[in-house]
Design a protein around this motif. Structure first.
Motif, PDB file in Angstrom:
ATOM      1  N   ALA A   1      40.057  -0.964  55.150  1.00 13.36           N
ATOM      2  CA  ALA A   1      39.987  -1.471  56.535  1.00 13.36           C
ATOM      3  C   ALA A   1      41.139  -2.436  56.824  1.00 13.36           C
ATOM      4  CB  ALA A   1      38.646  -2.158  56.781  1.00 13.36           C
TER       5      ALA A   1
ATOM      6  N   PHE B   1      36.844  -2.940  52.027  1.00 15.90           N
ATOM      7  CA  PHE B   1      37.653  -3.996  52.651  1.00 15.90           C
ATOM      8  C   PHE B   1      39.142  -3.649  52.558  1.00 15.90           C
ATOM      9  CE2 PHE B   1      33.902  -6.622  52.761  1.00 15.90           C
ATOM     10  CZ  PHE B   1      34.138  -7.461  53.835  1.00 15.90           C
TER      11      PHE B   1
ATOM     12  N   ASP C   1      40.286 -12.102  62.071  1.00 17.91           N
ATOM     13  CA  ASP C   1      41.120 -11.747  60.913  1.00 17.91           C
ATOM     14  C   ASP C   1      40.826 -12.671  59.727  1.00 17.91           C
ATOM     15  OD1 ASP C   1      42.214  -9.823  62.483  1.00 17.91           O
ATOM     16  OD2 ASP C   1      44.221 -10.664  62.592  1.00 17.91           O
TER      17      ASP C   1
ATOM     18  N   VAL D   1      37.423 -11.900  58.132  1.00 11.37           N
ATOM     19  CA  VAL D   1      37.447 -10.659  57.333  1.00 11.37           C
ATOM     20  C   VAL D   1      38.116 -10.940  55.988  1.00 11.37           C
ATOM     21  CG1 VAL D   1      38.413  -8.319  57.164  1.00 11.37           C
ATOM     22  CG2 VAL D   1      37.403  -9.093  59.313  1.00 11.37           C
ATOM     23  N   MET D   2      39.232 -11.668  56.010  1.00  8.81           N
ATOM     24  CA  MET D   2      39.939 -11.962  54.765  1.00  8.81           C
ATOM     25  C   MET D   2      39.071 -12.825  53.846  1.00  8.81           C
ATOM     26  SD  MET D   2      42.620 -10.254  55.006  1.00  8.81           S
ATOM     27  CE  MET D   2      43.430 -10.749  53.501  1.00  8.81           C
TER      28      MET D   2
ATOM     29  N   LEU E   1      34.043  -2.472  59.628  1.00 13.79           N
ATOM     30  CA  LEU E   1      35.097  -3.492  59.544  1.00 13.79           C
ATOM     31  C   LEU E   1      36.284  -3.118  60.426  1.00 13.79           C
ATOM     32  CD1 LEU E   1      35.060  -4.154  55.677  1.00 13.79           C
ATOM     33  CD2 LEU E   1      34.354  -5.764  57.460  1.00 13.79           C
TER      34      LEU E   1
ATOM     35  N   THR F   1      35.799 -13.054  53.755  1.00 12.65           N
ATOM     36  CA  THR F   1      34.674 -12.267  53.238  1.00 12.65           C
ATOM     37  C   THR F   1      35.147 -11.286  52.160  1.00 12.65           C
ATOM     38  OG1 THR F   1      33.706 -12.434  55.443  1.00 12.65           O
ATOM     39  CG2 THR F   1      32.683 -10.869  53.946  1.00 12.65           C
ATOM     40  N   SER F   2      36.365 -10.763  52.342  1.00 13.14           N
ATOM     41  CA  SER F   2      36.880  -9.801  51.348  1.00 13.14           C
ATOM     42  C   SER F   2      37.079 -10.465  49.989  1.00 13.14           C
ATOM     43  CB  SER F   2      38.203  -9.200  51.833  1.00 13.14           C
ATOM     44  OG  SER F   2      39.264 -10.121  51.649  1.00 13.14           O
TER      45      SER F   2
END
Lengths: 133, 217
Positions: free
Chosen positions: A45, A42, B24, B27-28, B68, B30-31
């Motif tokens: 990416a 993560f 965006d 993704v944040m 990703l 989930t990170s």
């Protein structure tokens, strides 16, 4: 086999947390290692995407700057055109509260070279105004 | 999650595409979720173990990161009406792994063909004309396909033999191969949620171990 693989993938993504953790334990997976790998993937990416976005913004800024330079080159050379453009820009500048001082002179009193400089300054000032972009 | 149809398909009228901000944000989010990250890394590892050439060439981190990046750069669209975000990442990883493996396998076969066929008098088979001459499969291709199917049947039988006869996991195994959906299987077996997931865990564990074992052979 594809059906069985898809089912296993479905389990990995959707099983309740407790069953999934038990599955990892039975598989001999090192949870700390999985966490490290996940964070790294993560991290890379997101950073890559951020760098690309910043690069695009820099490119946009450079394009704006180039367009501005192009516009200043396009300042007319003919005196009548220069006077008309200067008047127009002066009025627009006044409307947005941005002006270039003529040092108490009239437009018509300026020599050509100063008139071109005055127009170029007004163009730059108005183009760089964020409310006009 | 249903990641069988992800984003290589054309958009359809009812499709709801996620906005840049939504992608965006997801993704944040989930990170920051340790459990989801674990699931994604384990999924990447599982997918790699199913490839013949790609495993050993790239890591699960590489596969996840590439997926990703493709999503963040909008090279892969997220059709929210079809799949949730985790399903999207799984689907993209699956598609990337499968494509890369196919390319690697093709490259390897061509390299082997050139070096092996040149020395045994069968060099003309490597000619492109030989490939377009016939409509159907060549006897060699038909033999390979038959051999592949026999290997697959043996693998399924071997996997089935590893599951205890009284284990509901065996019923799930058989019903999956009969084309039933998970929902249908659960209803047919009359299992409560805990029992079902527990049996599914044992089955998935066998499938995972089997894939890993085959990959290292």
């Amino acid at each position: 086999m594809d059906l069985l693989d898809d089912n296993a993938l479905d389990f990995i993504s959707n099983a309740p947390d407790g069953e999934f953790m038990k599955f990892l334990e039975e598989s001999g997976d090192d949870v700390a290692e999985l966490d490290r790998k996940g964070q790294a993937a993560f991290g890379v990416a997101i950073k890559k995407h951020g760098d690309a976005k910043r690069g695009a913004l820099r490119q946009q800024a450079a394009q704006r700057k180039a367009a501005l330079a192009q516009r200043s080159v396009e300042v007319p050379t003919d005196r009548l055109d220069l006077l008309a453009l200067a008047k127009q820009l002066q009025a627009r500048g006044a409307a947005i509260g941005r002006a270039v001082s003529l040092q108490h002179r009239e437009l018509k009193d300026l020599p050509d070279e100063e008139l071109r400089g005055f127009v170029a300054e007004l163009v730059a000032l108005q183009t760089s105004d964020p409310t006009k972009e | 999650m249903d990641s069988s149809h992800i984003d290589d398909e054309p958009d359809e009228p009812g499709d709801v595409l996620a906005s840049d901000a939504e992608v965006d944000a997801e993704v944040m989010a989930t990170s920051r979720d340790a459990m989801l990250r674990r699931r994604l890394v384990k999924g990447a590892s599982f997918l790699l173990s199913r490839t013949s050439k790609l495993q050993g060439t790239c890591t699960e981190e590489d596969l996840l990161q590439t997926a990703l990046t493709a999503i963040l750069e909008r090279r892969r669209k997220w059709k929210k009406n079809r799949v949730d975000f985790i399903g999207l990442v799984f689907g993209v990883m699956k598609s990337l792994a499968s494509n890369a493996d196919r390319i690697l396998a093709k490259t390897t076969v061509e390299t082997v063909s050139e070096s092996v066929l040149a020395g045994d008098g069968l060099g003309e088979l490597a000619s492109p004309l030989a490939n377009i001459a016939g409509d159907g499969p060549t006897p060699q291709e038909a033999y390979s396909a038959k051999e592949e199917q026999a290997e697959l049947d043996a693998a399924v039988a071997s996997l089935r033999a590893q599951i205890e006869p009284n284990d509901p996991a065996l019923h799930i195994f058989d019903l999956l191969l009969a084309g039933k959906s998970k929902k249908e299987i659960r209803e047919q077996l009359g299992l409560i949620s805990n029992e079902f997931w527990s049996a599914d865990r044992r089955l998935s564990r066998h499938v995972d171990a089997f894939a890993t074992k085959r990959g290292t052979e």
